[in-house]
Design a protein around this motif. Structure first.
Motif, PDB file in Angstrom:
ATOM      1  N   UNK A 104       0.848  -1.190   0.000  1.00 56.69           N
ATOM      2  CA  UNK A 104       0.000   0.000   0.000  1.00 56.69           C
ATOM      3  C   UNK A 104       0.884   1.239   0.000  1.00 56.69           C
ATOM      4  N   UNK A 105       0.496   2.219  -0.812  1.00 57.70           N
ATOM      5  CA  UNK A 105       1.084   3.558  -0.717  1.00 57.70           C
ATOM      6  C   UNK A 105       0.015   4.427  -0.070  1.00 57.70           C
ATOM      7  N   UNK A 106       0.336   4.967   1.080  1.00 56.94           N
ATOM      8  CA  UNK A 106      -0.643   5.733   1.847  1.00 56.94           C
ATOM      9  C   UNK A 106      -0.944   7.071   1.190  1.00 56.94           C
ATOM     10  N   UNK A 107      -2.002   7.694   1.666  1.00 54.71           N
ATOM     11  CA  UNK A 107      -2.239   9.096   1.376  1.00 54.71           C
ATOM     12  C   UNK A 107      -1.390   9.899   2.350  1.00 54.71           C
ATOM     13  N   UNK A 108      -1.771  11.127   2.605  1.00 53.53           N
ATOM     14  CA  UNK A 108      -1.042  12.016   3.520  1.00 53.53           C
ATOM     15  C   UNK A 108      -1.236  11.543   4.959  1.00 53.53           C
ATOM     16  N   UNK A 147       4.093  10.447   2.803  1.00 55.16           N
ATOM     17  CA  UNK A 147       3.450   9.266   2.234  1.00 55.16           C
ATOM     18  C   UNK A 147       4.421   8.127   2.499  1.00 55.16           C
ATOM     19  N   UNK A 148       3.893   6.942   2.642  1.00 53.40           N
ATOM     20  CA  UNK A 148       4.771   5.795   2.873  1.00 53.40           C
ATOM     21  C   UNK A 148       4.278   4.609   2.058  1.00 53.40           C
ATOM     22  N   UNK A 149       5.220   3.799   1.613  1.00 53.38           N
ATOM     23  CA  UNK A 149       4.832   2.519   1.020  1.00 53.38           C
ATOM     24  C   UNK A 149       5.139   1.457   2.064  1.00 53.38           C
ATOM     25  N   UNK A 150       4.129   0.630   2.296  1.00 57.66           N
ATOM     26  CA  UNK A 150       4.250  -0.416   3.310  1.00 57.66           C
ATOM     27  C   UNK A 150       3.740  -1.728   2.732  1.00 57.66           C
ATOM     28  N   UNK A 151       4.348  -2.810   3.181  1.00 62.18           N
ATOM     29  CA  UNK A 151       3.991  -4.142   2.720  1.00 62.18           C
ATOM     30  C   UNK A 151       3.519  -4.953   3.926  1.00 62.18           C
ATOM     31  N   UNK A 152       2.377  -5.591   3.798  1.00 60.11           N
ATOM     32  CA  UNK A 152       1.822  -6.385   4.888  1.00 60.11           C
ATOM     33  C   UNK A 152       2.138  -7.854   4.652  1.00 60.11           C
TER      34      UNK A 152
END
Length: 179
Positions: free
Chosen positions: A5-9, A124-129
């Motif tokens: 996921x790439x988050x919003x603000x 913004x951050x990209x995170x992997x679950x």
């Protein structure tokens, strides 16, 4: 990948993304807490969908079924941090990585100054679950991939920037201090 996921603000808190840090003697990791406004339904929806996908990926690790007491990374700030105004009306995720995340500014230029990303700024951050099964704990974890600076915010540590605290000095001011 449906688990990324790439988050919003979102607002950054507990920022340790330039230098890994050991917590209670564990292996050093890069980490950040992402404070997500509950009004950001798009980001929260993408996160929930990615967590569900990661649960399905975890079924083989968990003996063929999803455990009833599964730990998930998306938490409610009003419940888990009721005394911290920064988390009010927000959800949050603590994301970690053993590898240094990529860190860029608004124009995607690499940031190397650790003062640029701080607790209180917006990113913004990209995170992997991904699923885990370790020492009897089973759940979904959030892996930190990359961070993009969005805009400055009020620091959460209460510290005031030097340029905001002082007036500029003129040569005449030197004479005042010598008197």
């Amino acid at each position: 990948m449906a688990t990324k996921v790439i988050t919003g603000k979102v607002r950054a808190s507990f920022v340790n993304i330039f230098q890994p840090k050991s917590i209670n003697g564990s292996d050093p990791k890069y980490s950040i807490s992402l404070i997500i406004p509950k009004s950001d339904k798009a980001t929260i929806g993408k996160i929930n969908a990615a967590i569900e996908e990661a649960k399905q990926n975890g079924v083989p690790k968990w003996g063929g079924k999803i455990p009833p007491n599964l730990k998930t990374p998306l938490r409610d700030g009003d419940i888990d941090r009721p005394d911290d105004d920064a988390y009010a009306n927000s959800c949050f995720i603590n994301a970690t990585s053993q590898e240094a995340p990529g860190i860029v500014d608004r124009k995607r230029v690499k940031i190397t100054d650790p003062m640029m990303i701080y607790s209180g700024c917006y990113i913004r951050a990209s995170i992997n679950f991904y699923p885990f099964n370790a020492n009897g704990n089973r759940g979904i974890a959030a892996g930190l991939c990359n961070v993009q600076f969005w805009e400055d915010g009020e620091p959460l540590n209460g510290r005031v920037k030097a340029e905001d605290e002082f007036d500029s000095l003129d040569d005449e001011d030197d004479e005042d201090f010598l008197d």
